[in-house]
Write a protein that holds these residues in place. Sequence first.
Motif, mmCIF file in Angstrom:
data_model
loop_
_atom_site.group_PDB
_atom_site.id
_atom_site.type_symbol
_atom_site.label_atom_id
_atom_site.label_comp_id
_atom_site.label_asym_id
_atom_site.label_seq_id
_atom_site.Cartn_x
_atom_site.Cartn_y
_atom_site.Cartn_z
ATOM 1 N N THR A 5 4.811 0.030 11.449
ATOM 2 C CA THR A 5 5.134 -1.302 10.938
ATOM 3 C C THR A 5 6.552 -1.442 10.395
ATOM 4 N N HIS A 6 7.388 -0.419 10.553
ATOM 5 C CA HIS A 6 8.780 -0.581 10.126
ATOM 6 C C HIS A 6 9.479 -1.572 11.048
ATOM 7 N N ARG A 14 6.764 -10.587 13.626
ATOM 8 C CA ARG A 14 5.883 -11.207 12.627
ATOM 9 C C ARG A 14 5.716 -12.701 12.902
ATOM 10 N N PRO A 58 -0.586 0.260 2.754
ATOM 11 C CA PRO A 58 0.772 0.703 3.088
ATOM 12 C C PRO A 58 1.518 1.347 1.919
ATOM 13 N N ASN A 88 4.493 3.230 6.701
ATOM 14 C CA ASN A 88 4.562 2.442 7.939
ATOM 15 C C ASN A 88 3.747 3.042 9.077
ATOM 16 N N LYS A 133 3.182 -6.847 6.712
ATOM 17 C CA LYS A 133 2.850 -5.626 7.439
ATOM 18 C C LYS A 133 1.683 -5.857 8.399
#
Length: 369
Positions: free
Chosen positions: A271-272, A279, A211, A235, A260
């Motif tokens: 993944t932003h 998560r 990332p 991301n 991430k």
Amino acid sequence: MEKYVYIDGKKYRRGYTTGSTATGAAKAAAFMALSKENIDIIQIDTPKGIRLDLNVENQEVGQGYAVASVKKDGGDDKDATHKLDIFAKVTINNTGNINIDGGVGVGRVTKKGLNIPIGNAAINKVPMKMIEKEVREVIGDLGADVLVYIPRGEEIAKKTFNPRLGIEGGISIIGTTGIVEPMSEEGWKKSLSIELGMKSEQGIKNIILVPGNHGENFVKDVLNIDSNYVVRTSNFVGYMIKEAERFGFEKILMVGHLGKFVKLAGGIFHTHSKMADCRMEILITHLALMGADISILNDIYNCPTTEAAIDIISENGYEKVYDIIANKGREKILQRLDNDIEVEIMIFSMELDTLGKSTGADNLLEVFR
């Protein structure tokens, strides 16, 4: 130009690219070289169909030549080149040809994969055509030597992707539309993809995707692998996986922080946190399937970060969850790919400790050593 656009209900100002900036400077200098008079505003057309009125600065008129500069304006999508002065010196000749080159502060290409010959100035195809078109409009059948230069270019280039792309000594003159659209993810994604394309051109068949800085540091300092294999995804994990497939890479090792990569186990490929989070939901799902007590699940669910969750997981002996998450993320990625590509995942903590890995990660590591 319509100066503003609205994104998610907010008002953002458009800007213009280094390509448009250089074009404006070159056209102004061409006009001044012929007229022997200064000009304060120059008008150019952009590939997007938007006409720009650009302020001209640092005018100088000499015998058969002129110099002018235009200040780059990124609008509300500011980057390292925002407010950078881009100069052009235009010398009129009678050859009928327009020759365009880069001087001080314009990078030189040192690696394959940029669609610009090695050794040439890093002026992309579209800006090159823009400069030629606008200068031709001024000089008619005459010829001209156009030198684009940027006094602070080498300094600013250190804050860009250029060193990673093998562009040395300055910035690139880029832009496909001439206009900078605020909050543009497309430009960012394309710049990341360019590096993948360069690795492919260099004959690299296996790639490590990370990332960002932490992943690159982990690969270099912990795994002791040459960073030449590493490309950042930011991301845009899903986009870069498909780009790696498009470029024909055969093996992909993905290395990233738990915060991430836990998202990959849930099939989240952007993944932003503004796009998707989950998560803790993904973590507690897998811990529940391992038989973790409800009190542990509640504690982890209420953690502000995955780093905080790591301590609770360790205290209760559920470290195996990281391998499970890595394998689940691998499974989700393989479902996304159309071709038969070997993919493995490694997950680490902020302390750069290895937390978990997919089943074949150790074997794939040896390919890069």
